[in-house]
Design a protein around this motif. Sequence first.
Motif, PDB file in Angstrom:
ATOM      1  N   SER A 106      10.977 -52.426  -1.505  1.00 47.91           N
ATOM      2  CA  SER A 106      11.517 -51.829  -2.722  1.00 47.91           C
ATOM      3  C   SER A 106      11.470 -50.303  -2.690  1.00 47.91           C
ATOM      4  O   SER A 106      11.057 -49.665  -3.651  1.00 47.91           O
ATOM      5  CB  SER A 106      10.799 -52.376  -3.963  1.00 47.91           C
ATOM      6  OG  SER A 106       9.441 -51.951  -3.969  1.00 47.91           O
ATOM      7  N   GLY A 107      11.860 -49.717  -1.600  1.00 42.57           N
ATOM      8  CA  GLY A 107      11.970 -48.275  -1.504  1.00 42.57           C
ATOM      9  C   GLY A 107      10.684 -47.533  -1.166  1.00 42.57           C
ATOM     10  O   GLY A 107      10.702 -46.345  -0.945  1.00 42.57           O
ATOM     11  N   ALA A 108       9.559 -48.189  -1.125  1.00 41.16           N
ATOM     12  CA  ALA A 108       8.293 -47.519  -0.814  1.00 41.16           C
ATOM     13  C   ALA A 108       7.894 -47.845   0.617  1.00 41.16           C
ATOM     14  O   ALA A 108       8.031 -48.978   1.069  1.00 41.16           O
ATOM     15  CB  ALA A 108       7.205 -47.985  -1.771  1.00 41.16           C
ATOM     16  N   TYR A 109       7.398 -46.833   1.308  1.00 38.43           N
ATOM     17  CA  TYR A 109       6.926 -47.051   2.667  1.00 38.43           C
ATOM     18  C   TYR A 109       5.517 -47.621   2.630  1.00 38.43           C
ATOM     19  O   TYR A 109       4.672 -47.183   1.862  1.00 38.43           O
ATOM     20  CB  TYR A 109       6.941 -45.749   3.464  1.00 38.43           C
ATOM     21  CG  TYR A 109       8.322 -45.246   3.749  1.00 38.43           C
ATOM     22  CD1 TYR A 109       9.185 -45.966   4.565  1.00 38.43           C
ATOM     23  CD2 TYR A 109       8.767 -44.059   3.206  1.00 38.43           C
ATOM     24  CE1 TYR A 109      10.456 -45.514   4.829  1.00 38.43           C
ATOM     25  CE2 TYR A 109      10.046 -43.596   3.470  1.00 38.43           C
ATOM     26  CZ  TYR A 109      10.877 -44.329   4.281  1.00 38.43           C
ATOM     27  OH  TYR A 109      12.141 -43.872   4.553  1.00 38.43           O
ATOM     28  N   THR A 110       5.282 -48.569   3.501  1.00 39.73           N
ATOM     29  CA  THR A 110       3.970 -49.207   3.552  1.00 39.73           C
ATOM     30  C   THR A 110       3.028 -48.417   4.455  1.00 39.73           C
ATOM     31  O   THR A 110       3.472 -47.614   5.270  1.00 39.73           O
ATOM     32  CB  THR A 110       4.102 -50.642   4.095  1.00 39.73           C
ATOM     33  OG1 THR A 110       4.581 -50.573   5.428  1.00 39.73           O
ATOM     34  CG2 THR A 110       5.052 -51.474   3.241  1.00 39.73           C
ATOM     35  N   PRO A 111       1.738 -48.642   4.337  1.00 40.48           N
ATOM     36  CA  PRO A 111       0.793 -47.966   5.243  1.00 40.48           C
ATOM     37  C   PRO A 111       1.046 -48.291   6.711  1.00 40.48           C
ATOM     38  O   PRO A 111       0.814 -47.445   7.569  1.00 40.48           O
ATOM     39  CB  PRO A 111      -0.569 -48.499   4.789  1.00 40.48           C
ATOM     40  CG  PRO A 111      -0.375 -48.878   3.367  1.00 40.48           C
ATOM     41  CD  PRO A 111       1.041 -49.365   3.281  1.00 40.48           C
ATOM     42  N   LEU A 112       1.534 -49.477   6.991  1.00 33.30           N
ATOM     43  CA  LEU A 112       1.841 -49.836   8.373  1.00 33.30           C
ATOM     44  C   LEU A 112       2.960 -48.956   8.934  1.00 33.30           C
ATOM     45  O   LEU A 112       2.918 -48.545  10.095  1.00 33.30           O
ATOM     46  CB  LEU A 112       2.219 -51.315   8.467  1.00 33.30           C
ATOM     47  CG  LEU A 112       2.418 -51.882   9.858  1.00 33.30           C
ATOM     48  CD1 LEU A 112       1.122 -51.760  10.663  1.00 33.30           C
ATOM     49  CD2 LEU A 112       2.856 -53.330   9.787  1.00 33.30           C
ATOM     50  N   PHE A 113       3.953 -48.642   8.117  1.00 32.12           N
ATOM     51  CA  PHE A 113       5.027 -47.751   8.533  1.00 32.12           C
ATOM     52  C   PHE A 113       4.471 -46.387   8.905  1.00 32.12           C
ATOM     53  O   PHE A 113       4.814 -45.833   9.950  1.00 32.12           O
ATOM     54  CB  PHE A 113       6.058 -47.603   7.409  1.00 32.12           C
ATOM     55  CG  PHE A 113       7.089 -46.549   7.691  1.00 32.12           C
ATOM     56  CD1 PHE A 113       8.181 -46.838   8.494  1.00 32.12           C
ATOM     57  CD2 PHE A 113       6.963 -45.275   7.170  1.00 32.12           C
ATOM     58  CE1 PHE A 113       9.120 -45.865   8.771  1.00 32.12           C
ATOM     59  CE2 PHE A 113       7.903 -44.299   7.440  1.00 32.12           C
ATOM     60  CZ  PHE A 113       8.989 -44.600   8.238  1.00 32.12           C
ATOM     61  N   TRP A 114       3.613 -45.843   8.070  1.00 33.03           N
ATOM     62  CA  TRP A 114       3.033 -44.526   8.343  1.00 33.03           C
ATOM     63  C   TRP A 114       2.110 -44.562   9.555  1.00 33.03           C
ATOM     64  O   TRP A 114       2.027 -43.585  10.300  1.00 33.03           O
ATOM     65  CB  TRP A 114       2.295 -43.984   7.128  1.00 33.03           C
ATOM     66  CG  TRP A 114       3.258 -43.648   6.037  1.00 33.03           C
ATOM     67  CD1 TRP A 114       3.392 -44.273   4.833  1.00 33.03           C
ATOM     68  CD2 TRP A 114       4.256 -42.627   6.071  1.00 33.03           C
ATOM     69  NE1 TRP A 114       4.403 -43.706   4.123  1.00 33.03           N
ATOM     70  CE2 TRP A 114       4.954 -42.695   4.856  1.00 33.03           C
ATOM     71  CE3 TRP A 114       4.634 -41.677   7.016  1.00 33.03           C
ATOM     72  CZ2 TRP A 114       6.005 -41.827   4.555  1.00 33.03           C
ATOM     73  CZ3 TRP A 114       5.682 -40.816   6.722  1.00 33.03           C
ATOM     74  CH2 TRP A 114       6.344 -40.897   5.496  1.00 33.03           C
ATOM     75  N   PHE A 115       1.418 -45.672   9.777  1.00 34.00           N
ATOM     76  CA  PHE A 115       0.585 -45.810  10.965  1.00 34.00           C
ATOM     77  C   PHE A 115       1.430 -45.720  12.232  1.00 34.00           C
ATOM     78  O   PHE A 115       1.088 -45.001  13.168  1.00 34.00           O
ATOM     79  CB  PHE A 115      -0.182 -47.140  10.923  1.00 34.00           C
ATOM     80  CG  PHE A 115      -0.923 -47.441  12.193  1.00 34.00           C
ATOM     81  CD1 PHE A 115      -2.089 -46.764  12.504  1.00 34.00           C
ATOM     82  CD2 PHE A 115      -0.444 -48.391  13.086  1.00 34.00           C
ATOM     83  CE1 PHE A 115      -2.781 -47.025  13.682  1.00 34.00           C
ATOM     84  CE2 PHE A 115      -1.127 -48.670  14.262  1.00 34.00           C
ATOM     85  CZ  PHE A 115      -2.297 -47.982  14.553  1.00 34.00           C
ATOM     86  N   PHE A 116       2.559 -46.416  12.254  1.00 33.32           N
ATOM     87  CA  PHE A 116       3.431 -46.385  13.429  1.00 33.32           C
ATOM     88  C   PHE A 116       4.100 -45.019  13.586  1.00 33.32           C
ATOM     89  O   PHE A 116       4.346 -44.578  14.710  1.00 33.32           O
ATOM     90  CB  PHE A 116       4.468 -47.501  13.384  1.00 33.32           C
ATOM     91  CG  PHE A 116       3.908 -48.840  13.768  1.00 33.32           C
ATOM     92  CD1 PHE A 116       3.362 -49.035  15.024  1.00 33.32           C
ATOM     93  CD2 PHE A 116       3.923 -49.902  12.890  1.00 33.32           C
ATOM     94  CE1 PHE A 116       2.838 -50.261  15.398  1.00 33.32           C
ATOM     95  CE2 PHE A 116       3.397 -51.129  13.251  1.00 33.32           C
ATOM     96  CZ  PHE A 116       2.854 -51.309  14.497  1.00 33.32           C
TER      97      PHE A 116
END
Length: 114
Positions: free
Chosen positions: A5-15
């Motif tokens: 829903s438009g928000a980046y998850t912590p996993l996205f930022w980790f990668f």
Amino acid sequence: MFSTSGAYTPLFWFFELLALAAFVAEIWAFVDALRRPAAAFVASAKQTRPLWLIILGVASVIGLYTCAVSRGFSAVGILSIAAFVAAAIYLTDVRPKVRGYKSGGTNSGPYGPW
């Protein structure tokens, strides 16, 4: 794939951070190879300097692409892993050997002059 829903998850930022760290390692390896003399590579029997510059240059371009353009899992994922492995091999195996190269006379051994 990583967003909900438009928000980046912590996993996205980790990668993203992982890709940035790999890119920094690839650039570091490329710049270090540029600074070393060509004779150091031949003397340490670690391929040639132009070959390492090509390998590390391609690795840096792949790392830049991974950081800047690629989002989510894609075919570039395996290439970015291979690029990081090439930089890691240079930094852990080749760099210590070529860094210890001293140009000069023939009377110097591995532990200094003899």
